[in-house]
Write an enzyme that holds these catalytic residues in place. Sequence first.
Site, short mmCIF file in Angstrom:
data_model
loop_
_atom_site.label_atom_id
_atom_site.label_comp_id
_atom_site.label_asym_id
_atom_site.label_seq_id
_atom_site.Cartn_x
_atom_site.Cartn_y
_atom_site.Cartn_z
N TYR B 292 -5.06 -7.28 -4.70
CA TYR B 292 -6.16 -6.40 -5.13
C TYR B 292 -7.35 -7.22 -5.60
CZ TYR B 292 -8.03 -2.04 -7.08
OH TYR B 292 -8.77 -0.91 -7.36
N TYR B 342 -13.73 -0.33 -0.93
CA TYR B 342 -13.00 -0.22 -2.20
C TYR B 342 -12.47 1.20 -2.34
CZ TYR B 342 -12.36 -0.14 -7.32
OH TYR B 342 -11.86 0.00 -8.59
#
Lengths: 143, 389
Positions: B292, B342
Amino acid sequence: MAYGGDAGGEAVAGRGHNAPCSNRDFDFFYRGLEAEQLLIQKCGGCGALRSLPTPACAECRSFDWQAVPVSGEGRIHSFVIHHYPPLPGFETPHPIAVVDLAEGVRLVAAMDGTAPDDLQVGAPVTAEFLRRGDVAAYRFRLS
Amino acid sequence: MADFANKTAIAGIGATEFSKNSGRSELRLAVEATLTALADAGIDPSEVDGMSSFTMDNNSEQEIFRAIGGRDLKFFTRIPQGGGGTCGPLQQAAMAISTGVANIVVCYRAMNERSEYRFGTPMSGLPPTSDNVVFAYHGFAGLMTPAAMIGMMMRRYMHETGATSRDFANYSVVARKHAATNPNAFFYGKPITVEDHQASRMIADPLRLLDCCQESDGGVAVVVVSAERARALRQKPVLIRAAAQGSPAGTLGLASFYRADISPRDECAAAARQLYETARMTPKDIQVAILYDHFGPTVLTSLEGYGFCARGEAKDFIKGGNIEVDGTLPVNTHGGQLGEAYIHGMNGVAEAVRQLRGQAVNQVAGVHNVLVSAGSGVPTSAAILGIDG
């Protein structure tokens, strides 16, 4: 002045400070600043100091605590320089630091007023009090 | 040890395009992603009986369910912690299906976080919930944005490991390199150099603009079913070997400043311990990692937290080319959230599935197991996905 764990029992309107978002676990801290005192919690059960207010002691699970003044002396553990976006009440760029207090606990505090280039991890700092609008505040500066 | 290892599988993935302005409602994005994922799996939407998402998602289960023509929803659950929640819905689905609570669970995340509101903006809130009073206490210091909170954590990491902004640049360059050959990436065809990174403006020193992911509009959904069912469907089953949440002592939401190591690594290590134990694997069994990258520098701490590098070694691991498509551990082959979009890490879950099926645009050869992580610097989650044989 005592700021015991039951001191927040009064109505929010009478909480003794103007910090915009607080509760009865955090009110003592902002009330301390109104009196130009930097206060942290000390467990009434085992005497452990704790920072970042919380209702019970992680060491002994006691709900009994007092707010005690600390020296305001410490060293920079880490810091960041906020550039964007601009925040109300601060002129960018402005530093914020995690400070290891002499008493062995940490605080996260503003360091606006200190030139960003002067900061380094490990540097000694001292707390000072100020007001931001109608809110009593504090920040660190290099010692 | 969790006993759902390899009992469930991701049978379908679906996504909308990623953009700065989707031109349609968030609910429509969620429904499009869900229907695409179900079609990919070859499952009729009326069979869906479970749904899981993030508490931050604005699309209610019942509204998606209404739009897809669902019949009998039995299981619906949400995971908090923003981007820390990515793999939580997979764990929920795996637990629900392996215990017989539900059979077909859709995990989704859809948002117009760029066109309808802004993300990563100064955090403040009322009423005085337990989280809001902490945000306010730090906001009082002028520490109000996710970038500044992560910047604070990474400054200490730099001090302890010698990592520099150029080391952070090396990750951003790889992410954008991978995105440059991914037609679905926002930064398709737009690689950057270390110099571009170093010339980008400061956001929260030590974080520069090109360390930050981009607010995006888009939706992603995956469909989880039993491994047995998945083997009868049209796609190669991608088994959920393990999925875990991690929030060790002292971990707070973008505020773990009071624990010994303030870098965003402990929570990754906590999830990693569970994953490897459940999957009966070690980091050496992983061929691709989707780590991430809300902020690129956290990939360094994630590489260490998930056991791919020793403490402080991630900067050299990245510099040595290991995380590129032809490296020893390709990372974020879709371009990551810096390069693709995102979507709170859900687009990374989809990339893991594509790598395992052999359908990725930047395909790595011989992929059997992929580790996927969620946001760090907050209570987190992660998963190991894999294929048979």
